[in-house]
Design an enzyme around this catalytic site. Structure first.
Site, PDB file in Angstrom:
ATOM      1  CD  GLU A  74     -22.401 -83.338 -22.049  1.00 43.06           C
ATOM      2  OE1 GLU A  74     -23.579 -83.286 -22.400  1.00 43.06           O
ATOM      3  OE2 GLU A  74     -21.945 -84.248 -21.342  1.00 43.06           O
ATOM      4  CG  ASP A  93     -26.243 -89.106 -21.603  1.00 43.17           C
ATOM      5  OD1 ASP A  93     -26.451 -89.209 -22.821  1.00 43.17           O
ATOM      6  OD2 ASP A  93     -25.215 -89.536 -21.058  1.00 43.17           O
TER       7      ASP A  93
HETATM    8  P1  NAD Z   1     -20.893 -98.151 -24.198  1.00 48.53           P
HETATM    9  O1  NAD Z   1     -20.854 -97.651 -25.598  1.00 48.53           O
HETATM   10  O2  NAD Z   1     -19.676 -98.721 -23.574  1.00 48.53           O
HETATM   11  O3  NAD Z   1     -22.058 -99.243 -24.049  1.00 48.53           O
HETATM   12  C1  NAD Z   1     -23.330 -99.078 -24.597  1.00 48.53           C
HETATM   13  C2  NAD Z   1     -23.905-100.466 -24.867  1.00 48.53           C
HETATM   14  O4  NAD Z   1     -25.281-100.300 -25.295  1.00 48.53           O
HETATM   15  C3  NAD Z   1     -23.184-101.227 -25.996  1.00 48.53           C
HETATM   16  O5  NAD Z   1     -22.746-102.478 -25.519  1.00 48.53           O
HETATM   17  C4  NAD Z   1     -24.251-101.354 -27.086  1.00 48.53           C
HETATM   18  O6  NAD Z   1     -24.143-102.568 -27.818  1.00 48.53           O
HETATM   19  C5  NAD Z   1     -25.539-101.314 -26.265  1.00 48.53           C
HETATM   20  N1  NAD Z   1     -26.728-100.923 -27.007  1.00 48.53           N
HETATM   21  C6  NAD Z   1     -26.883 -99.926 -27.913  1.00 48.53           C
HETATM   22  N2  NAD Z   1     -28.166 -99.890 -28.351  1.00 48.53           N
HETATM   23  C7  NAD Z   1     -28.822-100.886 -27.700  1.00 48.53           C
HETATM   24  C8  NAD Z   1     -30.171-101.349 -27.717  1.00 48.53           C
HETATM   25  N3  NAD Z   1     -31.098-100.804 -28.513  1.00 48.53           N
HETATM   26  N4  NAD Z   1     -30.497-102.372 -26.896  1.00 48.53           N
HETATM   27  C9  NAD Z   1     -29.570-102.972 -26.096  1.00 48.53           C
HETATM   28  N5  NAD Z   1     -28.284-102.585 -26.057  1.00 48.53           N
HETATM   29  C10 NAD Z   1     -27.899-101.546 -26.838  1.00 48.53           C
HETATM   30  O7  NAD Z   1     -21.436 -96.909 -23.326  1.00 48.53           O
HETATM   31  P2  NAD Z   1     -21.347 -96.684 -21.752  1.00 48.53           P
HETATM   32  O8  NAD Z   1     -20.097 -95.979 -21.387  1.00 48.53           O
HETATM   33  O9  NAD Z   1     -21.691 -97.956 -21.036  1.00 48.53           O
HETATM   34  O10 NAD Z   1     -22.514 -95.640 -21.563  1.00 48.53           O
HETATM   35  C11 NAD Z   1     -23.869 -96.032 -21.783  1.00 48.53           C
HETATM   36  C12 NAD Z   1     -24.741 -94.813 -21.845  1.00 48.53           C
HETATM   37  O11 NAD Z   1     -24.763 -94.161 -20.571  1.00 48.53           O
HETATM   38  C13 NAD Z   1     -24.242 -93.745 -22.834  1.00 48.53           C
HETATM   39  O12 NAD Z   1     -25.361 -93.277 -23.554  1.00 48.53           O
HETATM   40  C14 NAD Z   1     -23.667 -92.664 -21.970  1.00 48.53           C
HETATM   41  O13 NAD Z   1     -23.755 -91.395 -22.574  1.00 48.53           O
HETATM   42  C15 NAD Z   1     -24.547 -92.775 -20.751  1.00 48.53           C
HETATM   43  N6  NAD Z   1     -23.960 -92.290 -19.505  1.00 48.53           N
HETATM   44  C16 NAD Z   1     -24.766 -91.611 -18.669  1.00 48.53           C
HETATM   45  C17 NAD Z   1     -24.273 -91.160 -17.455  1.00 48.53           C
HETATM   46  C18 NAD Z   1     -25.192 -90.458 -16.497  1.00 48.53           C
HETATM   47  O14 NAD Z   1     -24.729 -89.897 -15.520  1.00 48.53           O
HETATM   48  N7  NAD Z   1     -26.468 -90.520 -16.705  1.00 48.53           N
HETATM   49  C19 NAD Z   1     -22.940 -91.384 -17.116  1.00 48.53           C
HETATM   50  C20 NAD Z   1     -22.132 -92.115 -17.982  1.00 48.53           C
HETATM   51  C21 NAD Z   1     -22.661 -92.582 -19.181  1.00 48.53           C
END
Ligand code: NAD
Length: 356
Positions: A70, A241
């Protein structure tokens, strides 16, 4: 503090300050992660207050089966900024980050970049700072405990920002993968937070006034079902997101008062993609600017349907820009061609040839 301080003159701008990952880590450790997020939160809040000054557009997304890339541009008329960011949930299993990013600030008056920065770490800082700003207006007063579902890359940043800005005292961790929870608990040792490792999401949300969902899965997931959310709780939903990537059951949305960043983007990417396109939502900036109410009762369920918006990255870059001279943690990049005669670009190239 609210306006970026532009560098002196275009002629001095042949070099562009670059903040690498190594230097970003030095800046974070120099200032302290919690303090830095509290300070970024102030920049984000002050930019939300002048929301109407910004050019706004939903981010430009290139989707693939594996994830999304993006571009997130914005400008306040004086300074332009954009972030390049990806979201690839399968990356973690391949040893890569789910989210990586870099960003640019530029002068609007001559179009010259004034900052190039890594934004993988900065995105985690700004996302947590934004969540904390939203919770300041939406979470129950005096909230002390947060459930943190999804203990990946963003997790500790969220926990620390909520401690610093909201005064949270305890975090209840849960992740599908217990190794992620162990990692987060280990990293948060000595933070002053009371950390509890939970064995189910139901266990995690028990007695928490704030629920943060921060999981990564490229599907309509149901991290929170309706029976898991009680009256008065604030939900900080980070992980939904992208189109087809959500975390909350639709029934949770129907019981909540929903607050969003930029509706045209959130309707495409946020939890509210599950609702009718005219389902009422409140823009967070209006609450921050005092135009609309945030939380109005103890029993209200508030939901910050966070997707991440360009102005937040702009605020974070603006903050980093203001730290350059204070910390010295950057290098100058030779990124801009600078011939003595602006029209003699070819001559400059020729004069640089060691074998004329
Ligand atoms: P990451 O991959 O480092 O961590 C995600 C974690 O979620 C992993 O540890 C995984 O095991 C766990 N997980 C997956 N499915 C699960 C479930 N059903 N129950 C419990 N745990 C589960 O990712 P990250 O960098 O920490 O990002 C997390 C999310 O936040 C991503 O989807 C990312 O796109 C989003 N994000 C959003 C913003 C925003 O501004 N809203 C900013 C950054 C990241």
């Amino acid at each position: 503090m609210t306006q970026p301080k532009l560098p002196p003159a275009p002629s001095d701008l042949a070099m562009v300050p670059f903040v690498s990952v190594e230097n970003m880590m030095k800046i974070v450790n120099h200032i302290g992660p919690a303090r830095m997020m509290a300070e970024i939160a102030e920049y984000i809040e002050s930019d939300f207050k002048r929301w109407e000054e910004f050019d706004k557009t939903p981010r430009v997304a290139a989707h693939s089966t594996e994830g999304v890339i993006e571009l997130m541009p914005t400008s306040d008329g004086e300074t332009y900024g954009f972030k390049y960011v990806n979201g690839h949930p399968a990356n973690m299993a391949r040893g890569f980050q789910t989210v990586t990013a870099f960003g640019v600030l530029a002068r609007v008056d001559n179009g010259y970049p004034i900052l190039l920065s890594e934004m993988t770490i900065l995105t985690a800082l700004r996302t947590a700072a934004t969540s904390a700003v939203a919770a300041k207006y939406l979470a129950p007063k005096g909230a002390k405990t947060m459930a943190m579902i999804g203990n990946g890359a963003q997790c500790e940043f969220q926990a620390l920002a909520f401690r610093e800005v909201l005064g949270i005292e305890g975090v209840r961790l849960y992740d599908l993968d217990p190794a992620a929870t162990d990692k987060a608990a280990h990293n948060l040792q000595g933070s002053g937070l009371n950390i509890v490792k939970c064995t189910s999401p139901e266990d995690a949300v028990t007695s928490a006034e704030i629920i943060t969902t921060c999981t990564a899965d490229k599907q309509y997931a149901t991290i929170l079902t309706d029976n898991m959310v009680g009256a008065g709780q604030h939900i900080n939903a980070i992980g939904g997101d992208c189109p087809g990537k959500t975390e909350l059951h639709r029934d949770v949305l129907l019981r909540s008062d929903i607050f969003v960043e930029f509706p045209p983007q959130t309707r495409i990417e946020g939890e509210i993609q599950q609702l009718d396109p005219d389902h009422p939502v409140t823009e967070l900036w209006r609450v921050i600017a005092g135009q609309q109410d945030g939380r109005t009762s103890d029993r209200q369920i508030t939901l910050f349907d966070s997707v991440g918006f360009a102005t937040e990255d702009f605020s974070a870059l603006r903050y980093v820009y203001d730290q350059l001279q204070k910390t010295g943690h950057y290098i100058d990049l030779d990124m801009l061609a600078d011939p003595d005669d602006p029209r003699d670009l070819f001559g400059m190239v020729r004069r640089a040839n060691p074998k004329p």
